[in-house]
Design a protein around this motif. Structure first.
Motif, PDB file in Angstrom:
ATOM      1  N   ARG A  27       0.833  -1.202   0.000  1.00 45.89           N
ATOM      2  CA  ARG A  27       0.000   0.000   0.000  1.00 45.89           C
ATOM      3  C   ARG A  27       0.867   1.251   0.000  1.00 45.89           C
ATOM      4  O   ARG A  27       0.587   2.223  -0.709  1.00 45.89           O
ATOM      5  CB  ARG A  27      -0.898   0.023   1.245  1.00 45.89           C
ATOM      6  CG  ARG A  27      -2.157  -0.815   1.189  1.00 45.89           C
ATOM      7  CD  ARG A  27      -3.257  -0.164   0.369  1.00 45.89           C
ATOM      8  NE  ARG A  27      -3.467   1.235   0.671  1.00 45.89           N
ATOM      9  CZ  ARG A  27      -4.133   1.711   1.721  1.00 45.89           C
ATOM     10  NH1 ARG A  27      -4.662   0.877   2.599  1.00 45.89           N
ATOM     11  NH2 ARG A  27      -4.268   3.012   1.899  1.00 45.89           N
ATOM     12  N   GLU A  61       2.312   1.885  -3.403  1.00 48.20           N
ATOM     13  CA  GLU A  61       1.271   2.373  -4.307  1.00 48.20           C
ATOM     14  C   GLU A  61       0.999   3.861  -4.072  1.00 48.20           C
ATOM     15  O   GLU A  61       0.871   4.640  -5.024  1.00 48.20           O
ATOM     16  CB  GLU A  61      -0.017   1.574  -4.104  1.00 48.20           C
ATOM     17  CG  GLU A  61       0.048   0.145  -4.609  1.00 48.20           C
ATOM     18  CD  GLU A  61      -1.211  -0.641  -4.250  1.00 48.20           C
ATOM     19  OE1 GLU A  61      -2.040  -0.106  -3.481  1.00 48.20           O
ATOM     20  OE2 GLU A  61      -1.354  -1.775  -4.731  1.00 48.20           O
ATOM     21  N   GLU A  62       0.927   4.248  -2.795  1.00 48.48           N
ATOM     22  CA  GLU A  62       0.649   5.650  -2.476  1.00 48.48           C
ATOM     23  C   GLU A  62       1.809   6.551  -2.909  1.00 48.48           C
ATOM     24  O   GLU A  62       1.595   7.642  -3.446  1.00 48.48           O
ATOM     25  CB  GLU A  62       0.405   5.803  -0.957  1.00 48.48           C
ATOM     26  CG  GLU A  62      -0.800   5.048  -0.431  1.00 48.48           C
ATOM     27  CD  GLU A  62      -2.121   5.601  -0.924  1.00 48.48           C
ATOM     28  OE1 GLU A  62      -2.173   6.779  -1.348  1.00 48.48           O
ATOM     29  OE2 GLU A  62      -3.130   4.856  -0.883  1.00 48.48           O
ATOM     30  N   THR A 102       1.729   7.046  -6.613  1.00 49.60           N
ATOM     31  CA  THR A 102       0.669   7.995  -6.971  1.00 49.60           C
ATOM     32  C   THR A 102       1.118   9.427  -6.736  1.00 49.60           C
ATOM     33  O   THR A 102       0.868  10.319  -7.564  1.00 49.60           O
ATOM     34  CB  THR A 102      -0.605   7.708  -6.147  1.00 49.60           C
ATOM     35  OG1 THR A 102      -1.039   6.374  -6.419  1.00 49.60           O
ATOM     36  CG2 THR A 102      -1.713   8.682  -6.506  1.00 49.60           C
ATOM     37  N   ILE A 103       1.805   9.670  -5.615  1.00 52.33           N
ATOM     38  CA  ILE A 103       2.296  11.022  -5.317  1.00 52.33           C
ATOM     39  C   ILE A 103       3.321  11.456  -6.358  1.00 52.33           C
ATOM     40  O   ILE A 103       3.296  12.595  -6.853  1.00 52.33           O
ATOM     41  CB  ILE A 103       2.904  11.075  -3.901  1.00 52.33           C
ATOM     42  CG1 ILE A 103       1.802  10.869  -2.855  1.00 52.33           C
ATOM     43  CG2 ILE A 103       3.614  12.400  -3.655  1.00 52.33           C
ATOM     44  CD1 ILE A 103       2.312  10.705  -1.437  1.00 52.33           C
ATOM     45  N   ARG A 159       3.512  10.558  -9.406  1.00 53.27           N
ATOM     46  CA  ARG A 159       2.832  10.817 -10.672  1.00 53.27           C
ATOM     47  C   ARG A 159       2.123  12.165 -10.700  1.00 53.27           C
ATOM     48  O   ARG A 159       1.774  12.662 -11.771  1.00 53.27           O
ATOM     49  CB  ARG A 159       1.841   9.688 -10.958  1.00 53.27           C
ATOM     50  CG  ARG A 159       2.521   8.419 -11.475  1.00 53.27           C
ATOM     51  CD  ARG A 159       1.544   7.284 -11.643  1.00 53.27           C
ATOM     52  NE  ARG A 159       2.074   6.250 -12.523  1.00 53.27           N
ATOM     53  CZ  ARG A 159       1.536   5.055 -12.679  1.00 53.27           C
ATOM     54  NH1 ARG A 159       0.427   4.740 -12.001  1.00 53.27           N
ATOM     55  NH2 ARG A 159       2.079   4.180 -13.504  1.00 53.27           N
ATOM     56  N   THR A 160       1.900  12.771  -9.517  1.00 47.93           N
ATOM     57  CA  THR A 160       1.301  14.114  -9.494  1.00 47.93           C
ATOM     58  C   THR A 160       2.360  15.187  -9.759  1.00 47.93           C
ATOM     59  O   THR A 160       2.019  16.363  -9.880  1.00 47.93           O
ATOM     60  CB  THR A 160       0.645  14.401  -8.129  1.00 47.93           C
ATOM     61  OG1 THR A 160       1.650  14.469  -7.109  1.00 47.93           O
ATOM     62  CG2 THR A 160      -0.385  13.340  -7.784  1.00 47.93           C
ATOM     63  N   HIS A 203      -7.263   8.332   0.863  1.00 39.85           N
ATOM     64  CA  HIS A 203      -5.953   7.728   0.609  1.00 39.85           C
ATOM     65  C   HIS A 203      -4.863   8.724   1.011  1.00 39.85           C
ATOM     66  O   HIS A 203      -5.023   9.930   0.807  1.00 39.85           O
ATOM     67  CB  HIS A 203      -5.802   7.377  -0.873  1.00 39.85           C
ATOM     68  CG  HIS A 203      -6.669   6.243  -1.313  1.00 39.85           C
ATOM     69  ND1 HIS A 203      -6.355   4.925  -1.062  1.00 39.85           N
ATOM     70  CD2 HIS A 203      -7.838   6.225  -1.985  1.00 39.85           C
ATOM     71  CE1 HIS A 203      -7.283   4.146  -1.563  1.00 39.85           C
ATOM     72  NE2 HIS A 203      -8.217   4.915  -2.121  1.00 39.85           N
ATOM     73  N   ALA A 224      -2.138   9.493  -0.452  1.00 39.35           N
ATOM     74  CA  ALA A 224      -1.736  10.294  -1.609  1.00 39.35           C
ATOM     75  C   ALA A 224      -2.724  11.420  -1.867  1.00 39.35           C
ATOM     76  O   ALA A 224      -2.345  12.527  -2.271  1.00 39.35           O
ATOM     77  CB  ALA A 224      -1.607   9.408  -2.854  1.00 39.35           C
ATOM     78  N   GLU A 225      -4.000  11.150  -1.628  1.00 39.88           N
ATOM     79  CA  GLU A 225      -5.029  12.173  -1.796  1.00 39.88           C
ATOM     80  C   GLU A 225      -4.839  13.293  -0.788  1.00 39.88           C
ATOM     81  O   GLU A 225      -4.981  14.479  -1.108  1.00 39.88           O
ATOM     82  CB  GLU A 225      -6.413  11.526  -1.618  1.00 39.88           C
ATOM     83  CG  GLU A 225      -7.583  12.485  -1.706  1.00 39.88           C
ATOM     84  CD  GLU A 225      -8.902  11.828  -1.333  1.00 39.88           C
ATOM     85  OE1 GLU A 225      -9.921  12.532  -1.317  1.00 39.88           O
ATOM     86  OE2 GLU A 225      -8.901  10.606  -1.038  1.00 39.88           O
ATOM     87  N   SER A 264      -1.573  15.375  -1.619  1.00 39.52           N
ATOM     88  CA  SER A 264      -1.536  16.006  -2.942  1.00 39.52           C
ATOM     89  C   SER A 264      -2.558  17.122  -3.096  1.00 39.52           C
ATOM     90  O   SER A 264      -2.693  17.694  -4.170  1.00 39.52           O
ATOM     91  CB  SER A 264      -1.770  14.959  -4.046  1.00 39.52           C
ATOM     92  OG  SER A 264      -0.780  13.950  -4.010  1.00 39.52           O
TER      93      SER A 264
END
Length: 336
Positions: free
Chosen positions: A70, A73-74, A77-78, A80-81, A107, A109-110, A113
């Motif tokens: 997890r 994955e997070e 994602t960060i 990729r922002t 999440h 990352a949410e 970000s």
């Protein structure tokens, strides 16, 4: 992550799991310079982590392996922002994953970000789950309370939301206020002009403003009344329309002052009240308006109360430990 593989091992209940990081992700960004982020991950989890190319092999208890996956994955994602990953980012994500509950819907990352405000190449974002929920509450409610210890970002984030609202033309002005409780009724006996007398109590608000707005434009905005920084007493008798109003250090208001402040709310306005109920500077025997207001207004719609804790301290990591130690000491009581 694009794919993963499971296989039984000879280590009892331990499992082996291989995660393939997308080829588009820079592994140095993910693992950190000199594998600093990787070291943090290895120290934080009861699992062996081995990296070869873009493949990360995890070996350990299933629950720990699931958390590491997890985490990866997070972090991907960060990245990729377009954000960089720091040691603090990794630690924040780990902390959020460790404290997740069945009611947690956000999440990491949410959370990390969410851009609130950008100025001079610096972006202000929430750094913890409680901070994001606090920011979301400001968006959704007319009156929001942020209650917690120093360093949790309660005032800073409120001011960022105020500047954001002003720039989006959602309000016409920002009003920042604090009770000058340390001076009390002796304010008139202090040397200097009125401005010189009250400036020390308002200085933290000015400092935060300089982080969010071009410093050269602040005097013009204040001269035009677009930004007003004033002691709480200066708001008495006014109705504040189309304004974003912040009351800082609200633990130092009396119940009467709190009522006076909240009833300044005008049409098209939003209020944020911040404070730390453990740091009341009022004279002995005098009640804090912040301590009792939740009991009075808890059932009133469009008002939100948000608690931040030592886990939300975003200053030097030692500050969080100091706050937590004091909280533990207060619970146990002073030794005889």
């Amino acid at each position: 992550m694009t794919e993963s593989h499971n296989a039984p091992t000879s280590r009892g209940k331990a499992t082996k799991h291989t995660v393939v990081v997308p080829a588009s992700v820079n592994m140095v960004s993910l693992l950190g310079p000199r594998d600093e982020h990787l070291s943090l991950i290895e120290n934080a989890f009861d699992a062996d982590v081995h990296v070869r190319g873009n493949q990360v092999t995890l070996h350990g208890a299933p629950a720990e392996i699931a958390l590491v996956e997890r985490l990866l994955e997070e972090l991907v994602t960060i990245i990729r922002t377009g954000q960089g990953i720091t040691d603090e980012t990794v630690e924040r994500v780990i902390s959020m994953l460790r404290t997740e509950t069945t009611e947690t819907t956000e999440h990491p990352a949410e959370v990390l970000s969410l851009n609130i405000l950008s100025n001079r190449g610096r972006t202000i974002r929430p750094k913890t789950l409680n901070q994001k929920r606090y920011v979301d509450a400001i968006d959704k409610h007319t009156i929001t309370f942020g209650i917690g210890p120093a360093g949790t970002g309660k005032t800073y984030l409120a001011m960022a939301k105020a500047v954001q609202a002003l720039q989006a033309k959602e309000v016409n002005r920002i009003i920042l206020s604090r009770p000058a409780v340390e001076a009390g009724e002796k304010l008139g006996f202090l040397p200097g002009t009125l401005t010189e007398k009250i400036d020390p109590y308002l200085r933290p608000l000015y400092d935060a403003l300089h982080d969010m707005i071009d410093p050269e434009s602040i005097p013009k905005l204040m001269a035009a009344g677009t930004i007003e920084v004033a002691p709480l007493a200066f708001l008495r008798g006014r109705s504040l329309n189309d304004s974003f109003i912040i009351l800082d250090e609200a633990q130092n208001t009396t119940p009467e002052q709190m009522k006076m402040f909240l009833t300044r709310l005008g049409f098209g306005s939003k209020i944020v009240v911040t404070g730390d109920v453990t740091q009341v500077d009022l004279p002995s025997g005098m009640k804090s308006g912040l301590r009792i207001v939740e009991n009075i207004l808890t059932d009133v719609k469009d008002i939100s109360f948000n608690r931040l804790t030592a886990h939300d301290v975003v200053r030097h990591r030692l500050v969080g430990k100091i706050v937590a130690a004091y909280e533990s000491f207060d619970v146990k009581g002073t030794p005889q």
